[in-house]
Write a protein that holds these residues in place. Structure first.
Motif, PDB file in Angstrom:
ATOM      1  N   LEU A  98      -7.354  -9.155  -5.588  1.00  0.00           N
ATOM      2  CA  LEU A  98      -7.349  -8.002  -6.485  1.00  0.00           C
ATOM      3  C   LEU A  98      -6.227  -7.055  -6.073  1.00  0.00           C
ATOM      4  CD1 LEU A  98      -8.597  -6.247  -8.727  1.00  0.00           C
ATOM      5  CD2 LEU A  98     -10.164  -5.318  -7.000  1.00  0.00           C
ATOM      6  N   LYS A 134      -9.853   0.030  -5.939  1.00  0.00           N
ATOM      7  CA  LYS A 134     -10.102  -1.407  -5.750  1.00  0.00           C
ATOM      8  C   LYS A 134     -11.371  -1.672  -4.938  1.00  0.00           C
ATOM      9  CE  LYS A 134      -5.924  -2.145  -4.081  1.00  0.00           C
ATOM     10  NZ  LYS A 134      -5.283  -0.829  -4.348  1.00  0.00           N
ATOM     11  N   THR A 135     -11.635  -0.843  -3.925  1.00  0.00           N
ATOM     12  CA  THR A 135     -12.845  -1.053  -3.130  1.00  0.00           C
ATOM     13  C   THR A 135     -14.097  -0.869  -3.986  1.00  0.00           C
ATOM     14  OG1 THR A 135     -11.753  -0.350  -1.083  1.00  0.00           O
ATOM     15  CG2 THR A 135     -14.168  -0.252  -1.137  1.00  0.00           C
ATOM     16  N   LEU A 147     -14.491  -3.909  -6.103  1.00  0.00           N
ATOM     17  CA  LEU A 147     -15.037  -5.032  -5.340  1.00  0.00           C
ATOM     18  C   LEU A 147     -16.553  -4.916  -5.212  1.00  0.00           C
ATOM     19  CD1 LEU A 147     -12.505  -5.559  -2.397  1.00  0.00           C
ATOM     20  CD2 LEU A 147     -12.848  -7.024  -4.382  1.00  0.00           C
ATOM     21  N   ASP A 152     -14.847  -7.992   1.743  1.00  0.00           N
ATOM     22  CA  ASP A 152     -14.344  -6.618   1.838  1.00  0.00           C
ATOM     23  C   ASP A 152     -13.684  -6.422   3.205  1.00  0.00           C
ATOM     24  OD1 ASP A 152     -13.817  -3.929   1.802  1.00  0.00           O
ATOM     25  OD2 ASP A 152     -15.903  -3.278   1.585  1.00  0.00           O
ATOM     26  N   GLU A 177     -11.362  -4.231   4.212  1.00  0.00           N
ATOM     27  CA  GLU A 177     -11.271  -2.847   4.670  1.00  0.00           C
ATOM     28  C   GLU A 177     -12.611  -2.361   5.221  1.00  0.00           C
ATOM     29  OE1 GLU A 177      -9.623  -0.272   1.734  1.00  0.00           O
ATOM     30  OE2 GLU A 177      -7.631  -1.211   1.801  1.00  0.00           O
ATOM     31  N   TRP A 216     -13.482 -12.965  -4.161  1.00  0.00           N
ATOM     32  CA  TRP A 216     -12.575 -11.843  -4.402  1.00  0.00           C
ATOM     33  C   TRP A 216     -12.243 -11.133  -3.096  1.00  0.00           C
ATOM     34  CZ3 TRP A 216     -10.012 -10.794  -8.794  1.00  0.00           C
ATOM     35  CH2 TRP A 216     -10.503 -11.349  -9.980  1.00  0.00           C
ATOM     36  N   GLU A 247      -9.376  -7.943  -1.607  1.00  0.00           N
ATOM     37  CA  GLU A 247      -8.353  -6.965  -1.979  1.00  0.00           C
ATOM     38  C   GLU A 247      -7.002  -7.370  -1.413  1.00  0.00           C
ATOM     39  OE1 GLU A 247      -7.469  -2.169  -1.432  1.00  0.00           O
ATOM     40  OE2 GLU A 247      -9.525  -2.926  -1.267  1.00  0.00           O
ATOM     41  N   ASP A 248      -5.950  -7.076  -2.160  1.00  0.00           N
ATOM     42  CA  ASP A 248      -4.584  -7.335  -1.698  1.00  0.00           C
ATOM     43  C   ASP A 248      -4.296  -6.416  -0.508  1.00  0.00           C
ATOM     44  OD1 ASP A 248      -2.052  -8.372  -1.604  1.00  0.00           O
ATOM     45  OD2 ASP A 248      -1.254  -7.118  -3.213  1.00  0.00           O
ATOM     46  N   GLU A 249      -4.099  -7.002   0.645  1.00  0.00           N
ATOM     47  CA  GLU A 249      -3.901  -6.242   1.875  1.00  0.00           C
ATOM     48  C   GLU A 249      -2.596  -6.655   2.552  1.00  0.00           C
ATOM     49  OE1 GLU A 249      -5.793  -3.862   2.828  1.00  0.00           O
ATOM     50  OE2 GLU A 249      -7.781  -4.222   1.962  1.00  0.00           O
ATOM     51  N   CYS A 284      -3.666  -8.160 -11.066  1.00  0.00           N
ATOM     52  CA  CYS A 284      -3.272  -6.757 -10.925  1.00  0.00           C
ATOM     53  C   CYS A 284      -3.947  -5.895 -11.993  1.00  0.00           C
ATOM     54  CB  CYS A 284      -1.765  -6.615 -11.056  1.00  0.00           C
ATOM     55  SG  CYS A 284      -0.822  -7.504  -9.806  1.00  0.00           S
TER      56      CYS A 284
END
Length: 344
Positions: free
Chosen positions: A143, A151-152, A155, A167, A169, A211, A213-215, A239
Motif C-alpha cells: 500500500l 495508510k496505517t 491497513l 503492520d 510500523e 497487505w 505498507e510501503d516502507e 498507490c
C-alpha cells in the motif's frame, strides 16, 4: 522426569499452547527472544561472564562446579517463578544452544512433576529458522501513498474487513519518517523486530494476499529483513491519492499534541534534506503555533522523496486507486476488491 526435544518448528507450534521459559541472561533476552517467552535466567550477565572466563582459563569442570555454586541456592526460586506464571504441568524451555542451561532447568522441573519440551539447538537454531523463513515466497500487496494519507488507518480497516495485514510500523513501534519516534515509545532491537514480524507471518496464509505498507528499509532504528524487503520491492504497489489539504489536516491532528520542542527537533534532524529556507520556515511556523504551514513545508520534501521512490519501481507493478475514496473504510473496501482481482 519427562523431557522431550522439539525442532524449532514444533517448538513454536507448542508455544501457542504452553508457556516458554528462556533461561539465557537478561542482556541476551533483551537483544532478542521468542515472542511471548518469559525470561528465567539461570545466571546474571556478570555470572555468565565469570563462568565463561573460568571455562577458558581452567576448563569445563571448574566452570561447571562454579555454576552449580551459583545456581544451587536459587533452585527453589526457579520452581516458584514457573508456578507463578502457569498452572500447567507442561512447559517449554530453551537456552542459547540447547546445552547445559536449559537441560539443567528441565531436569529440575522434571523432579517436581513438569513435562518439559526442549528446543533442539536452542535460540540459535530458532534464529536460523526465522531467517530461512524470510526467504519463503509471500503474496504481498504493498500500500503506497504520500505522507499523511492515513495508510496505517487503512491497513487496520483492511484487517477489520478480513484482509491479511502485516503492520510493520506497529511492530517497529514507530510511525515512520523523522517524526515517527515522537511518541517516546522504545523500539525493539532489529533482531527482536525480525522475531516479532516472523511471529505475525506465522499466523497468516502465505499463499493469500498480505497487505503491507510501503516502507523504506529502515523504520526508525530497526531494519527490515533483507528477504522481506526484497519481496516488498518486487510486489505489486497500489498507490492511493489523498489531497494535500486532507493530508495536512490529518498530520496536524496526529502531531498536534506533541510539544513544539520535539517537533522542532525533528525538523532540525532533517534540515540538510529540507534545505535552509524550508527549515527556517517550518521552525518559525512551529514557534508561532502555525502547524499547517510547518506541515506544508515538510511535505514538500517528503512528497518529492515519495515520487522519486515510485519512479524507481517497475511501472508494470505499480497501479493507482483512481479515484481514491475519501474515507479509510471506503478505501479499504476498494483495496479489498483489488486484492481479489490482482495477479500476484
Amino acid at each position: 522426569m519427562s523431557q522431550r526435544p522439539y525442532t524449532p518448528e514444533l517448538f513454536l507450534q507448542q508455544a501457542t499452547r504452553h508457556p516458554v521459559f528462556d533461561v539465557r541472561t537478561p542482556s541476551e533476552f533483551r537483544k532478542g527472544h521468542i515472542p511471548g517467552a518469559r525470561n528465567l535466567p539461570l545466571f546474571s550477565d556478570e555470572e555468565r561472564h565469570e563462568i565463561g572466563l573460568l571455562y577458558k582459563q581452567q576448563g569445563r569442570e571448574p566452570a561447571v562446579l562454579r555454576g552449580l555454586e551459583m545456581v544451587g541456592p536459587r533452585l527453589t526460586e526457579y520452581i516458584r517463578q514457573v508456578q507463578a506464571v502457569t498452572d500447567s504441568r507442561q512447559v517449554l524451555v530453551h537456552c542459547w544452544r540447547g546445552g547445559m542451561r536449559s537441560a539443567s532447568l528441565a531436569w529440575l522441573l522434571g523432579q517436581v512433576g513438569y513435562r518439559v519440551g526442549l528446543l533442539q539447538g536452542g535460540y540459535k537454531a530458532y534464529r536460523k529458522c526465522v531467517l530461512a523463513d524470510y526467504e519463503k515466497p509471500l503474496q504481498l500487496l504493498v500500500l503506497g501513498g504520500m505522507t499523511g494519507s492515513g495508510k496505517t488507518e487503512i491497513l487496520h480497516s483492511l484487517q477489520q474487513r478480513g484482509q491479511q495485514v502485516l503492520d510493520l510500523e506497529g511492530l517497529a513501534c514507530h510511525r515512520g519518517s523523522a517524526f515517527g519516534a515522537l511518541d517516546d515509545v522504545e523500539q525493539p532491537t532489529t533482531e527482536q523486530f525480525e522475531n516479532d514480524v516472523h511471529a505475525v507471518l506465522q499466523t497468516l496464509q502465505p499463499e493469500q494476499p498480505i497487505w503491507v505498507e510501503d516502507e523504506s528499509r529502515r523504520i526508525g532504528s530497526v531494519i527490515v529483513n533483507d528477504g522481506l524487503f526484497r519481496q516488498m520491492r518486487n510486489a505489486p504497489l497500489v498507490c492511493i491519492h489523498v489531497s494535500r489539504e486532507a493530508r495536512v489536516e490529518r498530520l496536524c491532528n496526529d502531531y498536534g499534541s506533541v510539544s513544539p520542542e520535539k517537533l522542532a527537533g525533528a525538523v532540525s534532524n532533517i534540515s540538510k534534506r529540507l534545505g535552509g529556507e524550508k527549515t527556517r520556515l517550518a521552525l518559525q511556523a512551529i514557534a508561532d503555533g502555525d502547524y499547517a504551514t510547518a506541515t506544508h513545508a515538510v511535505l514538500d520534501y517528503y512528497d518529492k522523496t515519495y515520487l522519486y521512490g515510485i519512479s524507481k519501481r517497475n511501472p508494470d507493478r505499480v497501479m493507482d486507486l483512481d479515484p481514491t475514496p475519501e474515507s479509510p473504510g471506503a478505501i479499504a473496501a476498494a483495496l479489498g476488491k483489488i486484492a481479489r482481482d490482482v495477479q500476484l
